[in-house]
Design a protein around this motif. Structure first.
Motif, PDB file in Angstrom:
ATOM      1  N   ALA A   7       0.837  -1.205   0.000  1.00 61.16           N
ATOM      2  CA  ALA A   7       0.000   0.000   0.000  1.00 61.16           C
ATOM      3  C   ALA A   7       0.871   1.254   0.000  1.00 61.16           C
ATOM      4  N   THR A   9      -5.129   2.956  -2.154  1.00 61.44           N
ATOM      5  CA  THR A   9      -5.668   3.417  -0.883  1.00 61.44           C
ATOM      6  C   THR A   9      -7.033   4.060  -1.141  1.00 61.44           C
ATOM      7  N   VAL A  11      -6.543   3.358   4.545  1.00 56.91           N
ATOM      8  CA  VAL A  11      -6.618   2.017   3.970  1.00 56.91           C
ATOM      9  C   VAL A  11      -7.699   1.211   4.689  1.00 56.91           C
ATOM     10  N   LEU A  28       0.245   5.241   6.987  1.00 62.28           N
ATOM     11  CA  LEU A  28      -1.128   5.052   6.543  1.00 62.28           C
ATOM     12  C   LEU A  28      -2.072   4.945   7.743  1.00 62.28           C
TER      13      LEU A  28
END
Length: 237
Positions: free
Chosen positions: A92, A99, A106, A131
């Motif tokens: 990611a 995303t 996420v 994230l």
């Protein structure tokens, strides 16, 4: 208006919509449910199978063209529903899987029997990758049902955004199996309600009725927070 950050509307790429016609009917169903933004969260298991970028992008563009042609009051955003693996956070971070709305959020799911140690590991890995984890349908995980203090820890200490499916909220009217969900909602541990729609029949978008029940049981402010404020923050922050 409602934003739905968990919706399997892209056809031919996972167990959601099977074809273009079904996706179009899902678009119409979403509009009927006062949804104005959809995050197209195709399933992905990082490290096991490549994300189907070509089909995913082509089908989103096709659906976007239909929205424009029919002048539907709806916008589509990219994203995916990540089944946690040891490769997930790094993939990611590198942009190998989308995303939510191409931003820092996420949507992550676990197996129902995943243990708490694995969930904690995932939270740390996504945080270290820069994230923000949104935990998909938190009501499904045995380790959280076994000890609600873990949900408090996830939400309050780790800052994970907790998503609950609309179908769970619609069922939460005193049945024994739904007590956990009601307790979590009343404690303010749920941040987002989303449809997790896969079709237009048994797993259809039901956000309008979900919002009505949230207003009835928890008040207008809570309903707006779960169906508008936090979802739009995820899509645009």
């Amino acid at each position: 208006m409602i934003a739905d950050i968990h919706h399997h509307i892209v056809y031919g790429v996972d167990d959601g919509s099977k074809n273009r016609d079904m996706s179009i009917e899902m678009l119409k169903k979403a509009v009927e449910n006062d949804v104005r933004g959809i995050c197209c969260t195709t399933h992905v298991t990082p490290g096991h199978k490549p994300f189907p970028w070509k089909e995913y992008i082509a089908h989103i563009e096709e659906l976007g063209a239909y929205i424009q042609k029919e002048n539907l009051p709806l916008a589509l955003f990219p994203g995916c529903e990540i089944l946690y693996t040891e490769h997930a956070a790094e993939m990611a971070r590198r942009g190998e899987i989308p995303t939510l709305a191409n931003r820092r959020y996420v949507l992550v799911e676990f197996l129902p029997i995943s243990d708490w140690v694995q969930v904690q590991k995932a939270i740390r890995e996504f945080a270290n990758a820069g994230l923000q984890m949104v935990c998909a349908h938190v009501e499904r995980y045995q380790c959280l049902h076994e000890d609600m203090d873990r949900l408090y820890e996830m939400h309050d200490e780790y800052g994970v955004i907790c998503q609950m499916n609309a179908s769970t909220i619609l069922r939460s009217h005193g049945m024994f199996g739904d007590r956990w969900a009601r307790k979590a909602l009343k404690a303010g541990l749920i941040d987002v309600a989303a449809s997790d729609a896969h079709n237009t029949s048994d797993r259809a978008c039901n956000m309008k009725e979900c919002r009505r029940i949230l207003v009835k049981d928890y008040g207008e402010d809570k309903a707006r927070e779960l169906t508008e404020d936090m979802p739009y923050r995820i899509l645009f922050e």
